[in-house]
Design a protein around this motif. Structure first.
Motif, short mmCIF file in Angstrom:
data_model
loop_
_atom_site.label_atom_id
_atom_site.label_comp_id
_atom_site.label_asym_id
_atom_site.label_seq_id
_atom_site.Cartn_x
_atom_site.Cartn_y
_atom_site.Cartn_z
N GLU A 241 7.05 1.40 -4.62
CA GLU A 241 7.50 1.72 -5.99
C GLU A 241 6.49 2.60 -6.73
OE1 GLU A 241 7.86 -1.63 -8.66
OE2 GLU A 241 6.37 -2.77 -7.52
N TYR A 242 5.21 2.50 -6.35
CA TYR A 242 4.22 3.48 -6.78
C TYR A 242 3.76 4.20 -5.53
CZ TYR A 242 4.22 1.19 -11.30
OH TYR A 242 4.60 0.69 -12.51
N SER A 243 3.80 5.52 -5.54
CA SER A 243 3.54 6.27 -4.31
C SER A 243 2.72 7.51 -4.63
CB SER A 243 4.87 6.63 -3.65
OG SER A 243 4.66 7.27 -2.40
N MET A 263 6.46 -4.09 -4.68
CA MET A 263 5.20 -4.34 -3.97
C MET A 263 4.55 -5.60 -4.50
SD MET A 263 3.65 -0.50 -4.56
CE MET A 263 2.42 -0.58 -3.26
N ASP A 264 3.61 -6.15 -3.69
CA ASP A 264 2.69 -7.18 -4.20
C ASP A 264 1.28 -6.77 -3.80
OD1 ASP A 264 2.40 -7.82 -1.54
OD2 ASP A 264 3.33 -9.80 -1.69
N LEU A 268 4.01 -2.97 0.13
CA LEU A 268 5.46 -3.00 0.26
C LEU A 268 5.99 -4.39 0.61
CD1 LEU A 268 7.52 -0.27 0.94
CD2 LEU A 268 7.66 -1.66 2.99
N LEU A 269 7.04 -4.85 -0.11
CA LEU A 269 7.63 -6.17 0.14
C LEU A 269 8.84 -6.04 1.07
CD1 LEU A 269 7.38 -7.81 -3.38
CD2 LEU A 269 6.53 -8.82 -1.23
N GLY A 305 -4.00 1.00 -3.87
CA GLY A 305 -5.12 0.45 -3.12
C GLY A 305 -4.75 -0.74 -2.24
N THR A 306 -3.48 -1.10 -2.20
CA THR A 306 -3.07 -2.28 -1.43
C THR A 306 -3.06 -1.99 0.07
OG1 THR A 306 -0.77 -1.63 -1.73
CG2 THR A 306 -1.64 -3.29 -3.24
#
Lengths: 560, 560
Positions: A241-243, A263-264, A268-269, A305-306
């Motif tokens: 959702e943020y890219s 996302m969490d 990506l979820l 950063g995930t």
């Protein structure tokens, strides 16, 4: 413009862009039956550096003259026990399907016969290349610092005729590197990259291939044009959702609707993606058909950063299989995986190349039994961005389609960077030395990350700012609790508040990136507020000062 | 993949992709009022090398740090008395019109303020670039031979921090060249290319700009996507009836219908183009609208070797104006303009840089009062193909659209090649030395061309083979009188006979290119028979032998 290359030919039998360019690169003194088998598929039976060294020793010197044909299969170990990839042709765009191999390159296969004189392709003579040699000064492992390099670095010389001079018997020289070449990349650097890919990822299907790219920026555009058709097929593109904003800006003009997946803290979820795809209704989506391509950055995702853990990656891959997605795995930050503070006691033990490799989270490519992943690797974040060289890995068929486009849209990576990277990574450092370089680099980035953690802990008001400490990449993603903002409470929009804070930061002397720039679905209203800060660029002192200023801007804006 | 670049900003006021990347390059000690005006538009008032040297001396050292913004306007002389270009926006494709400047690059303009600390863009630190220096050995004018270079060539060193080291005060270093940069190219090489373009072409409108490319292969694909829309607008592409096969292979997958214009010994026939356009009827053309883009190679056209004279170029341009065509001028062979045997007595006089420059046929760009030409230049044929660096020149507006695409599809030319080309062409040779290199090169190609002329005269059966001696480029275009062929007389097709001769050549040990590969309209039946031979690649001895073999194949096929 560049003449198509026909100074040679390929040796394989199917009619493809891969077979046509120059004389096939050769391994001398090789007895194929003696080449040791790879240890087999899967990370538990990984190929080792000594396997590679043994394979090379038995193969003999690589002979790859001007514009010679090469592909990964020349350099992979035997793919014992692996299935072939599944066909992904139904994913290809009309544009991609209409591509044919170059006529001139097809003709070049006649040059297999060494007695043939070519009046075919307009390749300039090396005699007219005005560079006799290039000499590099480079670090010697294990001390990669600038000071050590200055004192005891190695001088590496690349001559014009090293490969044909019997007294040198070089593998790659300027006569070859400065001329036209194959879009797939030179045999020399392609060998290194193929071996590196086998060492790290060892894809679990047999017909995988790598080819060089002009960097992942170009690779992404080529891949999107290969897989997606906005105007003709009403395609969309799935992503976090943020890219990465440049990726979004690449997709837009191709008339691709970008669809963001929730996302969490691990990115990506998969459940959200499954639900989105299971309930896709073109009528509610401006006539867009169900997405069939996912663009994802599994490690140190930009901007959040995930990092997806192994289980998360498996789940993402399973959803991709369930909905027949093709996956673009963009991994510039893969080697910048960094231990967290709490786990750092393990660092007291000497890190070895083996422990480094086994500490890396397996890639989607290494889980890809179907051949539905195209992985993009890059030298930009871990060697130098200015080389404009990276590589992609996917099934043979996908790489062939990719190369047909590369032949007419860029002719592949530039030769000057290729020969410099080859000399440094392959001849000077070797695989082991390169891994040591990567280990050193992630230590450096870990220090930088920790500087930012310390500054954030010290200077940011935790009542409104929260974050997850990144375990990979270059980015810190700061969530701001906009609900506490007096402006929001008075009816202002999130974008307005974001802009106020951004401008206040600028006035205080710090540039951060606004979260809204990275929103996959730019045409919807944001309901969250973020800023992105990088720890890659500034010095420790400046980074700390910058975070202090950012904290000040937040406090003022929230009237804390 | 590559992070968008935001470590700097531009200094111009309109919102554009050009203004956004890094701090603007600066000229120190400059007093703009002292910069001498260029001599004015038109070749009769050409800008001279001493004008450029004077302009540079007054401007002072060029300061252009990492990812700094630059454009041609910084380096052009005053464009006194020239009109502005006309708008060509109606030529742009929907894809191009939908492009916006990169968000991250927009943000970078805030970095004009030197007190701002950037946590914005993920640019790696130069500290982590594992190359301390690059040293080149290169020729010293006027003796460019390999032997002379080996004995007395110059050693040119590029250090990592040359530009910030006060004891060196360099202009371009590895810290800058190895990092991300602007899609337009570095200020350093862009300055050279802009000045070179002004010296040679001096476009007759004021707002012309150059930007670097990844070579003309990539530039052509970008330009076609910018100007043409096959699926949406039913666009076609005009070109010579025989054209560069890779260009044809670029246009096809974009769903562009390629339309060939009749040629004579000077290439494209303006009357034929006028007639074709005047009588265009979409209903007879599969619904294709009247073409609005011409792709042409005016000098040493590939494959025919033809060169448009000055009058021809003026006529082509007038037809372009009449029908509002946008013209893509592809000129890789421009400097390989070669005197004919009969005019060689002039060679006995010492050729000077001035006489060389005035001997060059003016380009379409130099005639372009409207700004309807995009010229593609390349270092591939005259320096090295492996650099993958060229440049385009067009109006400011067109270059801006081009760059918006370049930002997401390749990020511009690679920095390693740029710094090497800059050091060689600008610092080591300078404009004068580069022109001398080009003069030397065309002498070498003239010798090669003459070797092929001699061999053709000696070995080819003139009763069936005819040719025009090329006055530019790398290609010899051999027309075969198929009507005399026994097979044709017995009812065979031209393609069949072409294939027989081609295979017979292969069997005899010579590879030539089949004329049919270059036919613009591949879906029609050929009514002529040609082969293309290059004099660029083989040695004189091999070239002569190859032509002998080709003659044998023709004689056998025609039963002479």
């Amino acid at each position: 413009m560049g003449e198509a290359l026909i100074n040679g030919s390929g040796a394989v039998s199917n009619v493809s862009a891969l077979e046509t360019l120059g004389p096939a690169a050769k391994l001398t003194d090789a007895d194929p039956s003696e080449i040791p088998p790879a240890s087999g598929p899967g990370r538990e039976n990984a190929v080792t550096i000594s396997d590679i060294l043994e394979r090379r020793a038995k193969a003999g010197r690589l002979i790859a003259p001007t514009a010679s044909y090469a592909d990964s299969d020349m350099f992979k170990g035997p793919q014992v026990g692996k299935p072939k990839s599944k066909s992904m042709n139904h994913h290809l765009s009309a544009e991609s399907l209409s591509r044919h191999p170059c006529a001139l390159k097809q003709a070049a296969r006649h040059l297999k016969n060494p007695n043939i004189i070519s009046l075919g392709g307009g390749l300039p003579c090396a005699e007219y290349f005005p560079i006799e040699s290039i000499t590099l000064k480079v670090p010697t492992p294990p001390d990669f610092s600038e000071a050590a390099t200055s004192q005891s670095g190695a001088e590496v010389r690349i001559g014009k005729y090293d490969a044909t001079d019997p007294s040198i018997q070089g593998t790659y020289d300027l006569a070859v590197a400065l001329n036209y070449a194959q879009a797939s990349g030179s045999a020399q650097l392609l060998r290194f990259v193929t071996e590196h890919t086998e060492l790290v990822h060892n894809p679990p299907y047999s017909d995988w291939r790598s080819c060089l790219t002009i960097g992942s920026t170009g690779a992404l555009e080529q891949t999107l044009r290969m897989l997606c058709d906005g105007p003709g097929r009403r395609d969309s593109l799935l992503t976090e959702e943020y890219s990465f904003s440049t990726a979004l800006e690449t997709a837009g003009p191709l008339d691709l609707k970008v669809v963001g997946v929730k996302m969490d803290g691990q990115g990506l979820l998969p459940e959200a993606m499954d639900e989105l795809l299971s309930n896709w209704n073109p009528e509610e989506r401006e006539g867009r058909r169900k997405p069939h391509v996912l663009y994802t950055v599994p490690s140190g995702q930009n901007p959040t950063g995930t990092t997806q853990g192994l289980e998360r990656r498996k789940q993402v891959y399973e959803v991709a299989r369930k909905h027949d997605l093709f996956v673009i795995e963009d991994e510039p930050y893969y080697y910048l995986q960094m231990p967290l503070e709490e786990s750092k006691e393990t660092e007291s033990e000497e890190e070895t190349v083996e422990s480094f490799m086994s500490s890396l989270i397996p890639s989607l490519l290494s889980l890809d039994v179907d051949g539905r992943v195209l992985r993009m690797d890059s030298f930009s974040k871990v060697v130098v961005p200015g080389s404009r060289v990276g590589w992609v890995t996917a099934s043979e068929n996908i790489i062939e389609q990719y190369l047909r486009h590369a032949e007419v849209c860029n002719q592949g990576a530039n030769g000057i960077s290729q020969v410099i990277l080859y000399k440094l990574l392959d001849e000077q450092w070797g695989h082991e030395g390169y891994f040591k370089w990567l280990m050193n680099l992630r230590q450096e980035y870990t220090k930088r990350r920790d500087t930012m953690v310390t500054a954030a802990e010290k200077f940011l008001p935790k009542e409104v700012v929260s974050w997850t400490v990144p375990v990979a990449g270059m980015f810190y993603w700061l969530k701001i609790d906009h609900s506490q903002h007096p402006g929001i409470q008075a009816g202002k929009g999130i974008l307005e508040v974001e802009e106020e804070i951004f401008n206040s930061c600028i006035a205080r002397g710090v540039l951060v990136a606004r979260g809204s720039w990275f929103r996959a679905e730019q045409d919807t209203e944001p309901n969250e507020l973020f800023f992105r800060a990088t720890f890659a660029a500034a010095t420790a002192e400046n980074m700390t000062e910058a975070i202090r200023r950012f904290g000040e801007a937040i406090r003022e804006s929230f009237k804390l």
